[in-house]
Structures are given as C-alpha cells and as structure tokens.
Scaffold this active site. Structure first.
Site, PDB file in Angstrom:
ATOM      1  CE  LYS A   1     -11.651  25.279  -1.648  1.00 41.83           C
ATOM      2  NZ  LYS A   1     -10.970  25.871  -2.805  1.00 41.83           N
TER       3      LYS A   1
ATOM      4  CG  ASP B   1     -11.816  29.104  -0.790  1.00 43.73           C
ATOM      5  OD1 ASP B   1     -11.247  29.677   0.166  1.00 43.73           O
ATOM      6  OD2 ASP B   1     -11.234  28.316  -1.549  1.00 43.73           O
ATOM      7  CG  ASP B   2     -14.040  30.358  -6.076  1.00 42.61           C
ATOM      8  OD1 ASP B   2     -13.079  29.587  -6.210  1.00 42.61           O
ATOM      9  OD2 ASP B   2     -15.218  29.975  -6.044  1.00 42.61           O
TER      10      ASP B   2
ATOM     11  CE1 TYR C   1     -10.439  21.199  -4.495  1.00 35.69           C
ATOM     12  CE2 TYR C   1      -8.689  22.818  -4.387  1.00 35.69           C
ATOM     13  CZ  TYR C   1     -10.024  22.503  -4.551  1.00 35.69           C
ATOM     14  OH  TYR C   1     -10.937  23.499  -4.787  1.00 35.69           O
TER      15      TYR C   1
ATOM     16  CG  ASN D   1      -6.056  26.167  -9.563  1.00 37.90           C
ATOM     17  OD1 ASN D   1      -7.214  25.887  -9.856  1.00 37.90           O
ATOM     18  ND2 ASN D   1      -5.753  26.833  -8.456  1.00 37.90           N
TER      19      ASN D   1
ATOM     20  CD  GLU E   1     -14.354  26.254  -4.064  1.00 42.53           C
ATOM     21  OE1 GLU E   1     -13.386  26.233  -4.837  1.00 42.53           O
ATOM     22  OE2 GLU E   1     -14.340  26.875  -2.981  1.00 42.53           O
ATOM     23  CG  ASP E   2     -14.717  26.303  -8.397  1.00 41.56           C
ATOM     24  OD1 ASP E   2     -14.033  27.284  -8.046  1.00 41.56           O
ATOM     25  OD2 ASP E   2     -14.222  25.195  -8.649  1.00 41.56           O
TER      26      ASP E   2
ATOM     27  NE  ARG F   1     -14.228  29.975 -11.393  1.00 39.77           N
ATOM     28  CZ  ARG F   1     -13.464  30.426 -10.405  1.00 39.77           C
ATOM     29  NH1 ARG F   1     -13.303  31.707 -10.209  1.00 39.77           N
ATOM     30  NH2 ARG F   1     -12.872  29.590  -9.562  1.00 39.77           N
TER      31      ARG F   1
END
Length: 559
Positions: free
Chosen positions: A172, A266-267, A101, A416, A243-244, A154
């Site tokens: 993930k 999650d973000d 990850y 990150n 996610e993202d 993103r």
C-alpha cells in the site's frame, strides 16, 4: 540558470550509504560523489543513469517465469534502492501495479514467512506491549508522514494471515509513493501481531509471527490503545491508515479514533469512494440520476456498509431525504437480505437493513429467506456491487436478472484477488449481451464482444488513498473527514471521460499520478472548508501539492 537540484547533504559514507535503500544509487553515483563519499571500489567502475539501472531491472523481470517471482524481485529492488524500484513501477504502472499489489500481493502474504528476506516496517507484537513507544522510536526516519497498519485478520479475501499480513501495508505504501508522490522516506508499514486463529500459520515451522491464538476483548482494546497513544507521542503529525481489519473491529476502531488523530480506514472509506466514483461515472455515461437508482450490495461487512453509506450520502446531496436514500438499498449477506426485524445485526448494519414490512409481500423462490435473485426480481435494482470474496457468486442467473430489468445495469464484482472475484468481466458482459457497465476489484484484460472492445475499469483503491494522503500532507490537515472522501469521489469521476459503449468507467491507471494530484487539491480545499487545515489561497494550495509530490529521480549527494 541550471535546473540541476541542489546537492543533498548526507551524514553517511561508504557501505552505510549503499546499505540504505533511501540513499543508495549503486552504479549511478558519479565519480565526484565516489570521491567525496568513499565509494571507490564498493561499486563497479562504470557510471550509469537511473534509466540504465531501470533497464537492467526490466531485463531481470523478463527472466522471471511467475508473478510471485516478479513480486519478489521487485521487493528486493525496493530493499536496496527505493528510487530505482519506484522508477520501474512508474514507467510501467499498468502492468506492474498488479505485481506489487493486488492480486499478487495476496499470494505474497500467504507465503510471506517463506519468502521473507529483509527487514521493512515494524512488527509490534502483543508480548511487547510495554515497549510500544520504544519500538516506534527505533524507526530510522527523521519524519513519518503516513503509517499503514494492519492486524492481519482480514487480508484481502484471504482471511487471517497473522503477521504475514505485513505485505499489505508494504504494498500500500509503495502505491502512496508511486501514485501519490508521498516521499518513501516518510512512510512506515506496521503489523500489529496479536496472534492468529489460522492454525495453518501457527503450525507452520516457517511462520515468523507470534504463535498464539488472537487476543480479544479488553486485552485487544488495550493493545490498540497503547499503539495509538504511542503513535500520537512519537509521530504527532502522522496520517494513520487502518487496513484489512476484520469487520467486528474496523468500524469500532475508526469511530473510536477518528476524532483523536488524523486517521481513516481504507476498506470502509477508500473502497466506498472509488466505488461511488465508478457508479457516478456509469450513470453519467448512461444519462441517469443517482437519486433514482436502487442498489444491491452483496457482502454486508465493513466494505459493503461503507460503500452503502457513501452512496447514501451522495444521494442526500442530490436532494433525497436520508430515509428515502436508505430505502433504495438492499444489503445481502450469508443469511440473505438484511431486514430490520433480524436478530444479531451489527451496529453498522442496522441503519442499512430494509424494512421488513416493505418486502413482506415479495415473491420468493424459497419460503423463509430472501436470496440475491429474489431481491433482483422484486426490487429491480440498477446497481449490483459485490464485496464477498466468494468467487462466481454473480452467476449467469444473477446477471441476466439484472439485465432483464435494466438497459445498462452497473455490475461491480469488487472482491480481490482475482480468485475471489464474484464474476469475471467477460462473463458479466456475455450474460448481459454487452449492456452492463462493469467495474472490478481485480484487473481484467479488455473484453472483445460483438465487435466492441470493452475496457474494464479496475475499481482500485489506489485511485483514492494516494491522492487523499497527498492532499492531507500538502494542506497540513489534522483530520480526515467524510466530506474529504466525497470530493475525492467526484474528482475521480470527473477525471473519467467515459461516454461511449466500451469506455472504462474510470480513467486509465497510467494517469493515476495526475488523477491523484487533482484529488489532492480537492481534498486539501475541502479540509480547509471543514476547518481542519490552515486556510490558503487556491494558488497556494496548488503550489503546496506540487511541492509535496516526491519524484523518482536521483538527487546529487555531498558530504
């Protein structure tokens, strides 16, 4: 009485059994299994244990010279033997989590089309919108418990990667299984391929996605709606993690669907929860109350606003009014400090913007804008959090300003991969003379300074989402509520024993599976209190969590 598990009845034989990563054991098939399942001649003669097979993978990893090479090798193992892959990860999770990850998954996404070898997950493309349910039903799983989905716009701090962003859901879900014990046979990574505005991707002859500009507006909304409706029909009991997604979609999608199915982002929520846990742990270590802190968050997108809202809620639980809690936050973006008289604030930014009259008399280095340093010099915050993806944004001037007004400032450069971190841990500690309490989004080695070893907490969402998923799964929760994330934050903070200078603000990653179990129990109990899960006794819930946790062990098979 034998502890040997009951043989698992399988409906496939021979090559078909070896070709499925969920059933393949390779050289670990026993002689009896080879007799029964038609495997003689298809695998080498010698029968090995799981540990012997893991040793071979470790030897192969040692021959790789790059982190991307190690990532590709492990992904290859995952594609032929899921149990072996997860056994290797679990045995060395501290060193291998960054490989499977963040940060290495970022490079793997950038090169996803180039290194693509084997099918995994689903590519749901906009031209196939009328086939949505058909594509979901093509998944060869009897049950899907967890979906992680992205539209690739993103990816980490790297921006639009198009369908190459599928590497994030794959990584993930590996952590759902490794850290939270979610059965890999019940996980499904998905990319919603709605095009990409990254011209480098579209023009790359190796790119595997739909070569088209991103669809927007009503067309995008209709595609997402078709996806969600198909998921609800095909997998009605699934937990769906967004996610993202870019900030202009992330909050809208969460708000639109959180009451229609079991879902979270999650973000927004996971990042906020682990950040709150690190802050709570740091304040406990330094003997301060959360309700007395002032917080600067740099990066006012979905992650930054999510962190702010989570800490606001925690301050309110500590006794502050909501207005008093919000007054303690300063969100800084490209334009400087966000204030309530600004045009163009996004819906989720408005409640977090500072009152312009409160900051009107501040001293500023440059008239007309309020910089990060201006905020620190005037507001004297005790917590500084970065989620910008801008490497080096926390300069020496910024860190020294934080340390000038606080004996132990909490400084958290959370972006990150490492190439996008707002500061390195060693710089933050050097510039604060070793007084800062540090948590980072990417992994950093321990820092030696003035005879003290500082263990750097990685504020990694993998502390949170696997335990939340396990708790939802074990408790049979039908929704994921904000309160469930709040108890997850406190369970994580309570798992840390940080007391002395240099201690990590979070428990070691080597304990993440045990931590996930504690979080799962807390989340399941809160789901029951919220009325979104069937009531049980605490003992029954604890047993359900234990029984739900999948383990990376080979099962005996029979036909």
């Amino acid at each position: 009485m034998s502890n040997e598990p009951e043989p698992l009845k399988v409906n496939t034989r021979g090559v078909a059994l070896l070709s499925n990563p969920l059933t393949n054991k390779g050289t670990a098939f026993t002689i009896d299994e080879r007799d029964d399942l038609g495997l003689h001649g298809l695998v080498p003669t010698n029968v090995e244990t799981l540990e012997q097979r893991a040793d071979r993978v470790r030897a192969q990893l040692a021959l790789e010279t790059t982190d991307l090479g190690r990532h590709m090798l492990l992904r290859g193992v995952q594609d032929y033997d899921e149990t072996l892959f997860l056994r290797v990860i679990l045995d060395d999770i501290v060193d291998l989590m960054p490989i499977v990850y963040t940060p290495v998954v970022g490079e793997a996404c950038q090169k996803f089309s180039q290194i693509y070898q084997h099918h995994r997950g689903l590519f749901l493309s906009y031209p196939d919108i009328d086939r949505m349910e058909e594509m979901l039903r093509s998944v060869p799983h009897d049950e899907v418990a967890v979906i992680v989905v992205t539209d690739g716009e993103r990816i980490l701090g790297l921006g639009d990667q198009g369908s190459d962003g599928l590497g994030i859901p794959i990584g993930k879900l590996s952590l759902y299984s490794a850290c939270g014990g979610i059965d890999p046979a019940t996980t499904l990574p998905i990319v919603l391929d709605v095009g990409t505005n990254n011209t480098d991707r579209r023009d790359d002859p190796d790119y595997l996605g739909w070569r088209h500009e991103r669809i927007v507006g009503p067309d995008y909304d209709a595609f997402i709606e078709a996806f969600v409706q198909a998921v609800m029909r095909v997998f009605p009991d699934v937990m769906l993690q967004w996610e993202d997604f870019a900030e202009h979609h992330a909050h809208l999608l969460l708000d639109r669907y959180r009451d229609r199915l079991c879902t979270f982002n999650d973000d927004i929520q996971g990042t906020a929860t682990v950040a709150l846990a690190a802050v709570v742990s740091g304040l406990r270590q330094s003997g301060r109350a959360l309700s007395e802190q002032r917080v600067v968050i740099v990066g006012a997108g979905s992650a930054g606003s999510g962190i702010a809202e989570q800490i606001v809620a925690a301050m309110v639980a500590d006794g502050l009014s909501e207005a008093d809690a919000r007054s303690r936050f300063y969100l800084v973006d490209r334009v400087g400090l966000l204030t309530d008289d600004m045009d163009g604030l996004l819906t989720f930014q408005t409640p977090l913007a500072q009152r312009h009259d409160v900051v009107a008399d501040w001293t500023r280095a440059e008239e007309g804008t309020t910089s990060l340093v201006d905020v620190i010099e005037n507001a004297h915050p005790s917590v500084l959090i970065g989620v910008t993806g801008v490497f080096g944004l926390f300069t020496e001037e910024v860190v020294r300003a934080m340390a000038a007004h606080n004996e132990q400032p909490i400084i958290m450069p959370l972006s990150n991969p490492t190439s996008r971190a707002e500061a390195t841990a060693s710089d933050v500690l050097a510039w604060s003379e070793g007084r800062a309490l540090v948590a980072t989004g990417s992994p950093f080695h321990p820092v030696e300074l003035d005879g003290v070893t500082y263990t750097i907490a990685q504020s990694n969402n993998s502390y949170i989402f696997p335990g939340v998923g396990l708790g939802v799964r074990a408790s049979k929760a039908t929704r994921v509520t904000d309160e469930m994330f709040m108890v997850a934050a406190h369970a994580l903070a309570n798992a840390s024993d940080a007391r002395e200078l240099g201690d990590s603000l979070l428990p070691p990653l080597s304990e993440v599976r045990a931590v996930s179990r504690k979080i799962a129990v807390a989340v399941g109990a809160e789901a029951q209190r919220q009325g979104v899960a069937p009531e049980t006794t605490p003992e029954e819930l604890d047993a359900a969590v234990e029984a739900t946790m999948w383990r990376a062990e080979y099962r005996p098979f029979t036909s």
